[in-house]
Design a protein around this motif. Structure first.
Motif, PDB file in Angstrom:
ATOM      1  N   LEU A 253       0.849  -1.206   0.000  1.00 33.21           N
ATOM      2  CA  LEU A 253       0.000   0.000   0.000  1.00 33.21           C
ATOM      3  C   LEU A 253       0.871   1.238   0.000  1.00 33.21           C
ATOM      4  N   LYS A 254       0.279   2.358  -0.478  1.00 31.60           N
ATOM      5  CA  LYS A 254       1.041   3.605  -0.605  1.00 31.60           C
ATOM      6  C   LYS A 254       1.359   4.278   0.730  1.00 31.60           C
ATOM      7  N   THR A 255       0.362   4.282   1.624  1.00 34.41           N
ATOM      8  CA  THR A 255       0.533   5.062   2.856  1.00 34.41           C
ATOM      9  C   THR A 255       0.078   4.276   4.083  1.00 34.41           C
ATOM     10  N   ARG A 256       0.475   4.779   5.247  1.00 39.15           N
ATOM     11  CA  ARG A 256       0.058   4.148   6.501  1.00 39.15           C
ATOM     12  C   ARG A 256      -1.457   4.235   6.684  1.00 39.15           C
ATOM     13  N   GLU A 257      -2.024   5.372   6.227  1.00 35.51           N
ATOM     14  CA  GLU A 257      -3.478   5.562   6.371  1.00 35.51           C
ATOM     15  C   GLU A 257      -4.222   4.480   5.567  1.00 35.51           C
ATOM     16  N   ARG A 258      -3.748   4.278   4.327  1.00 34.69           N
ATOM     17  CA  ARG A 258      -4.389   3.276   3.463  1.00 34.69           C
ATOM     18  C   ARG A 258      -4.221   1.882   4.075  1.00 34.69           C
ATOM     19  N   LEU A 259      -3.060   1.637   4.670  1.00 29.55           N
ATOM     20  CA  LEU A 259      -2.808   0.349   5.300  1.00 29.55           C
ATOM     21  C   LEU A 259      -3.788   0.139   6.470  1.00 29.55           C
ATOM     22  N   GLY A 260      -3.968   1.196   7.265  1.00 28.03           N
ATOM     23  CA  GLY A 260      -4.888   1.115   8.408  1.00 28.03           C
ATOM     24  C   GLY A 260      -6.309   0.802   7.969  1.00 28.03           C
ATOM     25  N   ASP A 261      -6.745   1.449   6.872  1.00 27.77           N
ATOM     26  CA  ASP A 261      -8.107   1.219   6.354  1.00 27.77           C
ATOM     27  C   ASP A 261      -8.276  -0.242   5.894  1.00 27.77           C
TER      28      ASP A 261
END
Length: 408
Positions: A253-261
């Motif tokens: 995934l691109k970002t930590r936020e996207r990973l969290g989702d």
């Protein structure tokens, strides 16, 4: 032409260990780096993860230490610097496996370890020390580590050290090891910050090696993509692939936020996963990697920063849930599968806005990436077609803009 490890003029004890580790024949970077390093040359090598670079510097270092045995007990003669503790442990483990038929000692000096443990190591005879720059510098400043005995300095993942802000520390360490005979620098790329972030006198007339994974190596990886209409469709495709097709997957995934989702969505669907991301406490990172390694979970979510340099065995699928920002990162990602001679799969889940990036990747790797479909989940939208910009027209337009600005 070097085709086997036997062609490299190595000691029998090394050849036996290499054979026992299951290495059949040298990879490109090994075949090019080992003879030149043994000839006494500095090495500047571009070698993405998965091309066998650890052995490319560990084998000649071990051979050198046997060719020129030490006269008396003392401090380390080879220093290997790595950007992270995990990578240091990995490099040390592989070096120990290669050195198992010798009496050579391999130690690590990294953050997160009590000083007392390191103090015991520093009192004993060391041959090779694998260290992270920050912690080693602390010991040098406290006059606990002696750099004067270092004969080989090896930098692994030099570009990542720069990304992490270690450039000045590495330059200082290089100055501390100024009596060394050789320097070997390995970086994922040789462009840009890969090398230029260090001082010019780090390497002396190095042999340059550019070891992109060969087409033959990449042929072991089957690559394809699925088109997704929207995020909901993309998530449904991912769930199907990781539950029905893939044995062990790394999902990028691109970002930590996207990973969290995504993590939340998989938890909702009761699909167990581990995850690693940047700025994560080391013990939690190690725990996540261990759970994936030992098969407790078969899905590992990762951001690019977190996944650099990690060697995970038996990854059947690399899944690009988000396309990377650049084509070379795509190559790094897919290199996590098909390791040690095995076959692997790399697939991308592509929304309409990702199509230009997919085309760029195909041009970069000089291969077509085929589209596949999952029955009952075919995309409803047509494949988007992006017009390629006419270079000359763009240049003309920009020139006109410049003229207009000047007139103002």
């Amino acid at each position: 032409m070097i085709k086997t490890f036997a062609d490299l003029d190595l000691d029998h004890n090394l050849l036996t260990a290499i054979k026992e580790m299951g290495f059949d024949r040298p990879t490109q970077v090994q075949a090019e780096a080992i003879p030149q390093a043994l000839d006494g040359k500095d090495i500047l090598a571009s070698a993405p993860t998965g091309t066998g670079k650890t052995a490319a510097f560990a084998i000649p270092a071990l051979q050198y230490l046997q060719d020129f045995p030490r006269k008396k007990a003392g401090p380390a003669r080879v220093l290997i610097l790595t950007p992270t503790r995990e990578l240091a442990m990995q490099v040390a483990d592989q070096t120990r496996a290669l050195a198992k038929n010798t009496k050579l000692n391999v130690f690590t000096i990294t953050g997160g370890v009590q000083y007392e443990e390191h103090a015991d190591i520093l009192k004993t005879t060391q041959d090779i020390v694998v260290a992270t720059p920050g912690r080693l510098m602390e010991y040098i400043e406290a006059e606990r580590f002696d750099c004067r005995a270092i004969e080989w300095l090896i930098l692994d993942e030099a570009d990542r050290m720069l990304d992490m802000g270690f450039g000045p520390t590495v330059d200082r360490l290089s100055a501390e090891c100024r009596w060394r005979k050789q320097t070997l620098l390995f970086s994922a790329t040789l462009e840009g910050r890969g090398v230029e972030g260090f001082t010019a006198d780090l390497l002396k007339e190095p042999a340059e090696i550019d070891a992109e994974p060969s087409r033959r190596e990449r042929k072991k990886i089957t690559q394809w993509y699925h088109r997704a209409d929207d995020m909901e469709h993309k998530l449904a495709l991912l769930k199907h692939i990781i539950t029905e097709q893939a044995k062990r997957s790394i999902v990028f995934l691109k970002t930590r936020e996207r990973l969290g989702d995504l993590r939340a969505e998989l938890e909702k669907a009761q699909i167990p996963c581990a995850w690693i991301q940047g700025e994560m406490p080391q013990d939690r990172r190690n725990n996540a990697i261990e759970r994936f390694r030992d098969g407790t979970v078969n899905v590992l979510l990762a951001t690019d920063v977190a996944a650099r340099g990690i060697d995970l065995p038996d990854v059947s699928h690399v899944i690009n849930y988000d396309m990377p920002r650049t084509a070379d990162v795509y190559l790094h990602r897919i290199g996590r599968t098909a390791r040690a001679g095995k076959k692997g799969n790399a697939l991308s889940l592509v929304e309409a806005h990702d199509q230009p990036m997919l085309d760029r990747v195909a041009r970069y790797i000089k291969e077509d990436i085929k589209e596949r479909f999952v029955k009952e989940m075919r995309p409803k939208h047509k494949k988007p077609v992006f017009k390629k910009k006419n270079k000359k027209k763009v240049e003309k337009k920009n020139a006109k803009k410049k003229v207009a600005k000047k007139k103002k």
